[in-house]
Structure formats: C-alpha cells, structure tokens
Design a protein around this motif. Sequence first.
Motif, PDB file in Angstrom:
ATOM      1  N   ALA A 203       1.015  -1.358   0.379  1.00 14.92           N
ATOM      2  CA  ALA A 203      -0.191  -0.004   0.374  1.00 14.92           C
ATOM      3  C   ALA A 203       0.782   1.535   0.125  1.00 14.92           C
ATOM      4  O   ALA A 203       0.240   1.781   0.740  1.00 14.92           O
ATOM      5  N   GLY A 204       2.202   1.548  -1.200  1.00 16.37           N
ATOM      6  CA  GLY A 204       2.723   2.574  -0.948  1.00 16.37           C
ATOM      7  C   GLY A 204       4.059   2.728  -0.003  1.00 16.37           C
ATOM      8  O   GLY A 204       4.672   3.345  -0.763  1.00 16.37           O
ATOM      9  N   ARG A 205       4.187   1.496   0.650  1.00 19.47           N
ATOM     10  CA  ARG A 205       5.116   2.137   1.788  1.00 19.47           C
ATOM     11  C   ARG A 205       6.369   1.189   1.102  1.00 19.47           C
ATOM     12  O   ARG A 205       7.232   1.695   1.872  1.00 19.47           O
ATOM     13  N   VAL A 206       6.109   0.620   0.280  1.00 21.73           N
ATOM     14  CA  VAL A 206       7.304  -0.101  -0.668  1.00 21.73           C
ATOM     15  C   VAL A 206       7.177   0.341  -2.243  1.00 21.73           C
ATOM     16  O   VAL A 206       5.426   0.163  -2.052  1.00 21.73           O
ATOM     17  N   THR A 207       8.067   1.078  -3.495  1.00 21.88           N
ATOM     18  CA  THR A 207       7.910   1.228  -4.568  1.00 21.88           C
ATOM     19  C   THR A 207       7.534   0.132  -5.238  1.00 21.88           C
ATOM     20  O   THR A 207       8.970  -1.103  -5.591  1.00 21.88           O
ATOM     21  N   VAL A 208       6.448  -0.538  -5.413  1.00 17.34           N
ATOM     22  CA  VAL A 208       6.049  -1.176  -6.354  1.00 17.34           C
ATOM     23  C   VAL A 208       6.321  -0.954  -7.462  1.00 17.34           C
ATOM     24  O   VAL A 208       5.323  -0.574  -8.466  1.00 17.34           O
ATOM     25  N   ILE A 209       7.526  -1.599  -8.675  1.00 18.16           N
ATOM     26  CA  ILE A 209       7.173  -2.326 -10.087  1.00 18.16           C
ATOM     27  C   ILE A 209       6.958  -3.132 -10.751  1.00 18.16           C
ATOM     28  O   ILE A 209       6.844  -4.078 -10.488  1.00 18.16           O
ATOM     29  N   GLY A 210       5.862  -2.816 -11.968  1.00 16.36           N
ATOM     30  CA  GLY A 210       5.360  -4.116 -12.247  1.00 16.36           C
ATOM     31  C   GLY A 210       6.678  -3.874 -13.865  1.00 16.36           C
ATOM     32  O   GLY A 210       7.118  -3.389 -14.139  1.00 16.36           O
ATOM     33  N   VAL A 211       6.795  -5.422 -14.124  1.00 18.85           N
ATOM     34  CA  VAL A 211       8.091  -5.818 -15.085  1.00 18.85           C
ATOM     35  C   VAL A 211       7.057  -7.343 -16.220  1.00 18.85           C
ATOM     36  O   VAL A 211       5.929  -7.902 -15.863  1.00 18.85           O
ATOM     37  N   GLU A 212       7.098  -6.483 -17.624  1.00 22.55           N
ATOM     38  CA  GLU A 212       5.851  -7.293 -18.213  1.00 22.55           C
ATOM     39  C   GLU A 212       6.582  -7.487 -19.254  1.00 22.55           C
ATOM     40  O   GLU A 212       7.454  -6.647 -20.264  1.00 22.55           O
ATOM     41  N   PRO A 213       6.401  -8.378 -19.869  1.00 20.97           N
ATOM     42  CA  PRO A 213       7.000  -8.961 -21.683  1.00 20.97           C
ATOM     43  C   PRO A 213       7.095  -7.423 -22.780  1.00 20.97           C
ATOM     44  O   PRO A 213       5.594  -6.851 -22.170  1.00 20.97           O
ATOM     45  N   GLU A 214       7.152  -7.155 -23.555  1.00 16.89           N
ATOM     46  CA  GLU A 214       7.278  -5.947 -24.780  1.00 16.89           C
ATOM     47  C   GLU A 214       6.102  -6.979 -25.026  1.00 16.89           C
ATOM     48  O   GLU A 214       5.179  -6.340 -25.994  1.00 16.89           O
ATOM     49  N   ALA A 215       6.046  -8.132 -25.156  1.00 10.70           N
ATOM     50  CA  ALA A 215       4.648  -9.176 -26.019  1.00 10.70           C
ATOM     51  C   ALA A 215       3.696  -9.777 -25.500  1.00 10.70           C
ATOM     52  O   ALA A 215       2.959  -9.786 -26.489  1.00 10.70           O
ATOM     53  N   ALA A 216       3.193  -8.739 -24.326  1.00 11.00           N
ATOM     54  CA  ALA A 216       2.096  -9.138 -23.850  1.00 11.00           C
ATOM     55  C   ALA A 216       2.269  -7.644 -22.224  1.00 11.00           C
ATOM     56  O   ALA A 216       2.471  -8.159 -21.323  1.00 11.00           O
ATOM     57  N   PRO A 217       1.794  -6.612 -23.167  1.00  9.11           N
ATOM     58  CA  PRO A 217       2.523  -5.896 -21.960  1.00  9.11           C
ATOM     59  C   PRO A 217       0.104  -5.006 -21.332  1.00  9.11           C
ATOM     60  O   PRO A 217      -0.047  -4.349 -21.746  1.00  9.11           O
ATOM     61  N   THR A 218      -0.265  -5.608 -21.032  1.00  7.45           N
ATOM     62  CA  THR A 218      -1.695  -6.249 -20.411  1.00  7.45           C
ATOM     63  C   THR A 218      -1.848  -4.778 -18.913  1.00  7.45           C
ATOM     64  O   THR A 218      -2.261  -4.439 -20.015  1.00  7.45           O
ATOM     65  N   LEU A 219      -0.635  -4.734 -18.573  1.00  8.67           N
ATOM     66  CA  LEU A 219      -0.910  -3.787 -17.384  1.00  8.67           C
ATOM     67  C   LEU A 219      -0.287  -2.689 -17.858  1.00  8.67           C
ATOM     68  O   LEU A 219      -1.616  -1.551 -17.625  1.00  8.67           O
ATOM     69  N   SER A 220       0.404  -1.796 -19.040  1.00  5.18           N
ATOM     70  CA  SER A 220       0.539  -1.014 -19.570  1.00  5.18           C
ATOM     71  C   SER A 220      -0.123  -0.591 -20.470  1.00  5.18           C
ATOM     72  O   SER A 220      -0.817   0.579 -20.198  1.00  5.18           O
ATOM     73  N   GLU A 221      -1.234  -1.094 -21.043  1.00  6.23           N
ATOM     74  CA  GLU A 221      -2.334  -1.160 -22.358  1.00  6.23           C
ATOM     75  C   GLU A 221      -3.204  -0.560 -21.620  1.00  6.23           C
ATOM     76  O   GLU A 221      -3.777   0.252 -21.250  1.00  6.23           O
ATOM     77  N   ALA A 222      -3.241  -1.197 -19.847  1.00  8.33           N
ATOM     78  CA  ALA A 222      -4.333  -0.860 -19.171  1.00  8.33           C
ATOM     79  C   ALA A 222      -4.209   0.387 -18.587  1.00  8.33           C
ATOM     80  O   ALA A 222      -5.100   1.479 -18.583  1.00  8.33           O
ATOM     81  N   LEU A 223      -3.106   0.930 -17.575  1.00  7.68           N
ATOM     82  CA  LEU A 223      -2.844   2.033 -17.361  1.00  7.68           C
ATOM     83  C   LEU A 223      -3.275   3.590 -18.145  1.00  7.68           C
ATOM     84  O   LEU A 223      -3.480   4.278 -18.069  1.00  7.68           O
ATOM     85  N   ARG A 224      -2.582   2.459 -19.541  1.00  9.27           N
ATOM     86  CA  ARG A 224      -2.522   3.813 -20.785  1.00  9.27           C
ATOM     87  C   ARG A 224      -3.924   4.391 -21.013  1.00  9.27           C
ATOM     88  O   ARG A 224      -4.762   5.464 -21.161  1.00  9.27           O
ATOM     89  N   ALA A 225      -4.842   2.761 -20.860  1.00  6.74           N
ATOM     90  CA  ALA A 225      -6.216   3.305 -21.271  1.00  6.74           C
ATOM     91  C   ALA A 225      -7.236   3.807 -20.382  1.00  6.74           C
ATOM     92  O   ALA A 225      -8.421   4.280 -20.179  1.00  6.74           O
ATOM     93  N   GLY A 226      -6.471   3.806 -18.948  1.00  7.27           N
ATOM     94  CA  GLY A 226      -7.585   3.871 -18.869  1.00  7.27           C
ATOM     95  C   GLY A 226      -8.639   2.951 -17.544  1.00  7.27           C
ATOM     96  O   GLY A 226      -9.260   3.199 -16.737  1.00  7.27           O
ATOM     97  N   LYS A 227      -7.748   1.805 -18.309  1.00 14.33           N
ATOM     98  CA  LYS A 227      -9.132   0.440 -18.091  1.00 14.33           C
ATOM     99  C   LYS A 227      -8.659  -0.853 -18.620  1.00 14.33           C
ATOM    100  O   LYS A 227      -7.395  -0.341 -19.420  1.00 14.33           O
ATOM    101  N   PRO A 228      -9.189  -1.536 -17.875  1.00 17.26           N
ATOM    102  CA  PRO A 228      -8.398  -3.281 -18.741  1.00 17.26           C
ATOM    103  C   PRO A 228      -8.939  -2.704 -19.932  1.00 17.26           C
ATOM    104  O   PRO A 228      -9.822  -2.885 -20.341  1.00 17.26           O
ATOM    105  N   VAL A 229      -8.254  -3.355 -21.004  1.00 17.53           N
ATOM    106  CA  VAL A 229      -8.345  -4.031 -22.558  1.00 17.53           C
ATOM    107  C   VAL A 229      -7.499  -5.216 -22.875  1.00 17.53           C
ATOM    108  O   VAL A 229      -6.289  -5.473 -21.902  1.00 17.53           O
ATOM    109  N   ASP A 230      -7.471  -5.223 -24.180  1.00 11.90           N
ATOM    110  CA  ASP A 230      -7.051  -6.258 -24.888  1.00 11.90           C
ATOM    111  C   ASP A 230      -5.894  -5.960 -25.110  1.00 11.90           C
ATOM    112  O   ASP A 230      -5.642  -4.689 -25.712  1.00 11.90           O
ATOM    113  N   ALA A 231      -4.289  -6.382 -24.944  1.00  8.16           N
ATOM    114  CA  ALA A 231      -3.220  -5.799 -25.767  1.00  8.16           C
ATOM    115  C   ALA A 231      -2.482  -7.443 -26.136  1.00  8.16           C
ATOM    116  O   ALA A 231      -3.120  -9.033 -26.065  1.00  8.16           O
TER     117      ALA A 231
END
Length: 324
Positions: A203-231
């Motif tokens: 809950a913010g007490r440690v900096t949590v960094i997500g790591v995704e494959p370039e070939a499957a950027p699910t969270l990256s695309e969701a954060l960009r769109a503001g909601k879960p989207v197909d990636a």
Amino acid sequence: MVGDVGEAAGLSAPPVDRAAIQRTTAVIRSHVRVTPVLELSGADAGLAPVPLALKLELLQHAGSFKTRGAFANLLLRTIPPAGVVAASGGNHGAAVAYAAMRLGVPARIFVPTVSSPAKIARIRSYSAELVVGGERYADALAASQAYLEESGALAVHAFDQAETLLGQGTLGLELEGQGPALDTLLVAVGGGGLIGGIAAWYAGRVTVIGVEPEAAPTLSEALRAGKPVDAPAGGVAADSLAPRQVGGLMFPIAQAHVARVVLVSDEAIRAGQQRLWETVRIVAEPGGAAAFAALVSGAYVPAPGERVGVVVSGGNTTAVDFAR
C-alpha cells in the motif's frame, strides 16, 4: 466441507486489503511453504553494486506463487460436490491441482497448447483431470467456462478473484516479515494477481514496479487506457504472462499502488534466466525470471544504494534435464 474455515471467518467475499491478507495468511499458513530470500550484491550478477533480495517463490509447492492463491480459494470458499475448475497457462492449473489433491477435492484443469511440457506434467502428477486445447489462455478460459455451466463446479480464477489476490498478497506479508528492508520491489505481471496482492499489502510503503514482456503488455495498456483492455498475448513467457487483459479487481489497486511498469524483451528474459543460473544456480522459467530481467536489461536502473527486491515467481521449466 472445505471452505467452512474462511466463511466462518467472514472472508467469503473479502476486500483486498492488509487486514484481509493477514487473515488469509492465518488460514493458508499450514498449507504453503515459507520460501527463502537470498540477499546478494548486484555486483555478484554483473550489475550495479546495490543490495538485492531475491524472493525465491519458485520453491513454493507446485513450483510457483500460484499455490498461495489456490489454497486461499479452496479454503475460503465453499466447494460443491463437483469440485473446482480452473483455466491456466500452466502454473495456476498446477497450483489448483496440487491444492485440490491435498484437500481431497475433484479438479478439472484447462490449459492451452502453449503451456510448457513441464507444467502439463505437473498438473498430471497431481491427479487432476486435464484438458489441453486452444492456442492461448483465453481459449482455455472459454472452455473452462463452458464446463462450469454444465457441471456446477466452482471456478478458481487465475487472477481476477478476490481470494486469489489475497493469497498472492501473503507473499508480500511474508517477504516483509523476513527482514530485508526494501526501497523497491520488482514483480512480473501477467493477469496481475501477484502484483495486485503484493501492492495491496505494501500500500505504498515500498515502491512496487511491474515488469511485463514487450509481447504481452497487459497492465501497460490498461494504465494507458484507464481500464483493462485487450493487449497482445505472445512471447517467450506466454504460458504465464500473456492473458488478453489484466483483472478488473486488481486494476484499481495497481492504479493506486503500482508506481510504474517497465517492459522487457524476450531476449532480456532469456538473459535474465541465464544470469540467475550463472550467478546463484537458480533455474527460473521465463515468467519467473522476467522481474530480474528488468535489472539485467537496464529496463529498471536502481539508484546508488537503493535496496531492491525481486520476486522470482516460478520454476516450472524443462531447462534442466538430468538424463542428458
């Protein structure tokens, strides 16, 4: 009946927060391993000489962190006579099959053809009914849903289920209790169950960094769109880090508590696997090495003296063959 413990504790439909993760830890504690933390200098791995702490979750029952979420589901929910059903790229299926075997629950597991032979062998070894078909996780999920409607079994979702998130969140609680003070924690992302649970715990007490494959950027695309989207859903780690979307339950947690997401190439993931083996003789599957690959590739560069944790999340691979 399995599940009565969780319901008696008021956890059948829990929020995903620190208090619920603590209660879930008490419920599943006797069924999961406390996996070790290996502390070393980045210099040992040819990196900047910052303190590193590797959380070796590949040593968990069934070979990955997924076992935490599997037991949380089976112990916090009421299981019908038809048992449980799960769709998986491989690790979740192995975890559900293992938990079901230990608790005496029938299980049917659906996996796509992309699932690795090591993961398919794991599932079979735990006596679950296994169905292999379709090219990707989404195909296995569709098949499992059709079976669910006809059987009345309980669906155990790989990432978009509160109990799954709570189970994975116990890894964060456990890691914090093991002592290494962290500034940053690198966590691989597929559907987001692991990073969602961990981010809910810290809950913010440690900096949590997500790591995704370039070939499957699910969270990256969701954060960009503001909601879960197909990636896109491909790459060398497709059997563990390539659903079409991140989970809807984890997404607001990620928005609130995941600092950012970095991308790694297939080549970087392979290099991460190789570096883990050369440095500390750890054999990680591609998805399990993805978070470490962020350091090896320079996708994440720690500041001088930054204390960095890395979740090595799975080890179900055919990379080692002692018969050769």
